[in-house]
Motif scaffolding. Structure first.
Motif, PDB file in Angstrom:
ATOM      1  N   GLU A  71       0.841  -1.193   0.000  1.00 17.78           N
ATOM      2  CA  GLU A  71       0.000   0.000   0.000  1.00 17.78           C
ATOM      3  C   GLU A  71       0.880   1.248   0.000  1.00 17.78           C
ATOM      4  OE1 GLU A  71      -3.934   1.929   0.543  1.00 17.78           O
ATOM      5  OE2 GLU A  71      -3.275  -0.086  -0.038  1.00 17.78           O
ATOM      6  N   GLY A  72       0.558   2.204  -0.881  1.00 11.71           N
ATOM      7  CA  GLY A  72       1.308   3.451  -0.957  1.00 11.71           C
ATOM      8  C   GLY A  72       2.509   3.425  -1.877  1.00 11.71           C
ATOM      9  N   THR A  73       2.820   2.269  -2.458  1.00 11.85           N
ATOM     10  CA  THR A  73       3.951   2.182  -3.388  1.00 11.85           C
ATOM     11  C   THR A  73       3.637   2.931  -4.677  1.00 11.85           C
ATOM     12  OG1 THR A  73       4.597   0.015  -2.531  1.00 11.85           O
ATOM     13  CG2 THR A  73       5.415   0.607  -4.718  1.00 11.85           C
ATOM     14  N   GLU A  74       4.551   3.777  -5.094  1.00 14.53           N
ATOM     15  CA  GLU A  74       4.352   4.533  -6.329  1.00 14.53           C
ATOM     16  C   GLU A  74       4.588   3.644  -7.536  1.00 14.53           C
ATOM     17  OE1 GLU A  74       7.017   7.907  -7.892  1.00 14.53           O
ATOM     18  OE2 GLU A  74       5.390   8.974  -6.881  1.00 14.53           O
ATOM     19  N   GLN A  75       3.870   3.912  -8.610  1.00 19.21           N
ATOM     20  CA  GLN A  75       4.065   3.140  -9.838  1.00 19.21           C
ATOM     21  C   GLN A  75       5.523   3.195 -10.281  1.00 19.21           C
ATOM     22  OE1 GLN A  75       0.867   4.966 -12.263  1.00 19.21           O
ATOM     23  NE2 GLN A  75       0.297   2.871 -12.758  1.00 19.21           N
ATOM     24  N   ILE A  76       6.030   2.048 -10.706  1.00 14.54           N
ATOM     25  CA  ILE A  76       7.406   1.963 -11.183  1.00 14.54           C
ATOM     26  C   ILE A  76       7.540   2.752 -12.481  1.00 14.54           C
ATOM     27  CG2 ILE A  76       9.153   0.380 -12.091  1.00 14.54           C
ATOM     28  CD1 ILE A  76       7.859  -1.766 -10.244  1.00 14.54           C
ATOM     29  N   HIS A 103      15.645  -3.925 -19.583  1.00 12.04           N
ATOM     30  CA  HIS A 103      15.111  -2.652 -19.120  1.00 12.04           C
ATOM     31  C   HIS A 103      13.656  -2.548 -19.597  1.00 12.04           C
ATOM     32  CE1 HIS A 103      19.227  -1.184 -18.269  1.00 12.04           C
ATOM     33  NE2 HIS A 103      19.545  -1.723 -19.440  1.00 12.04           N
ATOM     34  N   TYR A 104      12.759  -2.119 -18.698  1.00 13.39           N
ATOM     35  CA  TYR A 104      11.349  -1.947 -19.036  1.00 13.39           C
ATOM     36  C   TYR A 104      10.882  -0.575 -18.573  1.00 13.39           C
ATOM     37  CZ  TYR A 104      11.581  -7.099 -18.926  1.00 13.39           C
ATOM     38  OH  TYR A 104      11.933  -8.415 -19.104  1.00 13.39           O
ATOM     39  N   SER A 105      10.115   0.117 -19.415  1.00 15.82           N
ATOM     40  CA  SER A 105       9.452   1.327 -18.947  1.00 15.82           C
ATOM     41  C   SER A 105       8.211   0.917 -18.169  1.00 15.82           C
ATOM     42  CB  SER A 105       9.100   2.252 -20.116  1.00 15.82           C
ATOM     43  OG  SER A 105       8.383   1.563 -21.112  1.00 15.82           O
ATOM     44  N   GLY A 106       7.792   1.768 -17.217  1.00 17.07           N
ATOM     45  CA  GLY A 106       6.817   1.337 -16.235  1.00 17.07           C
ATOM     46  C   GLY A 106       5.359   1.509 -16.578  1.00 17.07           C
TER      47      GLY A 106
END
Length: 278
Positions: A71-76, A103-106
């Motif tokens: 909970e509260g984790t910002e989007q990667i 490498h991946y964009s979020g």
């Protein structure tokens, strides 16, 4: 220097120049793509994980996201993974050792993947795959200099978009729905994810176990390189050994196979040794 010495020296020097030039071009292209993907992500607004964000999703998806994202984790914004394991192809069914960096964009589909595959001292290949702004490309080079395969075109873009969706379990905040992605309920233990980008649409079925983990992902939207053309095939990725990185639980072991008409052909066994989220 006589001719017998001079000519071999020139040949060796030419090979070295070709290899080094090829390596530099590949590194520069990867670096430019990584920078572009990062720049795009940092220009976008990012949400934080909360129960309200996922409340409207199918039940197994809700339980999965609440399990793997605090909970509260910002989007990667950006994910970098180190991978190692085994790899093979239908054209060369002998297993080889693989080390790769992905490498991946979020929040927008984007991928930069580079791998070294070694079957023996004299049988080594470099592989690269890029997906950015709806375009896909790549190469496979023997000993880093002889191009064996350089895929591009709409089938490659579709295959890479499918791969990004399946591999999103490694950066799961991207599985929170957006304007590009939606979930459809199927039953208590599965759901269908669909991604649409630039007129292209791909889907995958996600199957969940009793621990609310994704245990298997199946898509019919991947293409493999056949002898005369690209062929659309069903592909399955099995996920296990969940571990936590920076407060996010991801599978650290996967097996990937083609589900062909006459057999299932497993072609990748990968282990995540490190994951960095930005």
């Amino acid at each position: 220097m006589d001719k017998l010495t001079f000519i071999p020296s020139v040949v060796v020097l030419t090979i070295i120049v070709v290899v080094v030039s090829s390596l530099i071009r590949s590194i520069l292209r990867r670096s430019r793509t990584v920078k572009h993907l990062r720049d795009v992500e940092w220009s976008r607004e990012h949400k934080k994980m909360n129960h309200a964000v996922v409340a409207s999703l199918p039940q197994p998806v809700q339980r999965y996201l609440e399990m793997c994202i605090r909970e509260g984790t910002e989007q990667i914004r950006f994910a970098t993974l180190q991978q190692e394991g085994e790899w093979r192809a239908l054209s060369n069914p002998e297993w080889g050792r693989i080390r790769a960096r992905a490498h991946y964009s979020g929040t927008m589909p984007g991928l930069v993947w580079h791998a070294n595959i070694r079957n023996s001292f004299w049988n080594r290949t470099d592989a690269q795959l890029l997906y950015d702004a709806g375009q896909g490309s790549g190469f496979v080079k023997y000993l880093g200099m002889i191009t064996l395969f350089d895929p591009s075109g709409p089938e490659v873009a579709t295959a890479l978009l499918s791969r990004i969706l399946m591999e999103a379990v490694w950066f799961p905040t991207s599985l929170i729905p957006s304007g590009m992605m939606r979930w459809e309920a199927v039953d208590e233990h599965s759901a269908k994810a669909t991604v649409q980008e630039r007129g292209r649409s791909i889907s995958a079925m996600f199957y969940f176990n009793a621990n609310n983990e994704v245990e298997r992902i199946v898509t019919r939207d991947k293409y493999r390189d056949a002898e005369t053309a690209y062929e659309r095939e069903q592909c399955t990725m099995y996920c296990s050994d969940y571990k936590e990185f920076q407060g996010i639980r991801i599978p650290t072991t996967v097996r990937i196979e083609w589900n062909l008409d006459d057999e299932d052909f497993e072609y990748a066994r990968l282990h995540i040794t490190d994951a960095i989220f930005e």
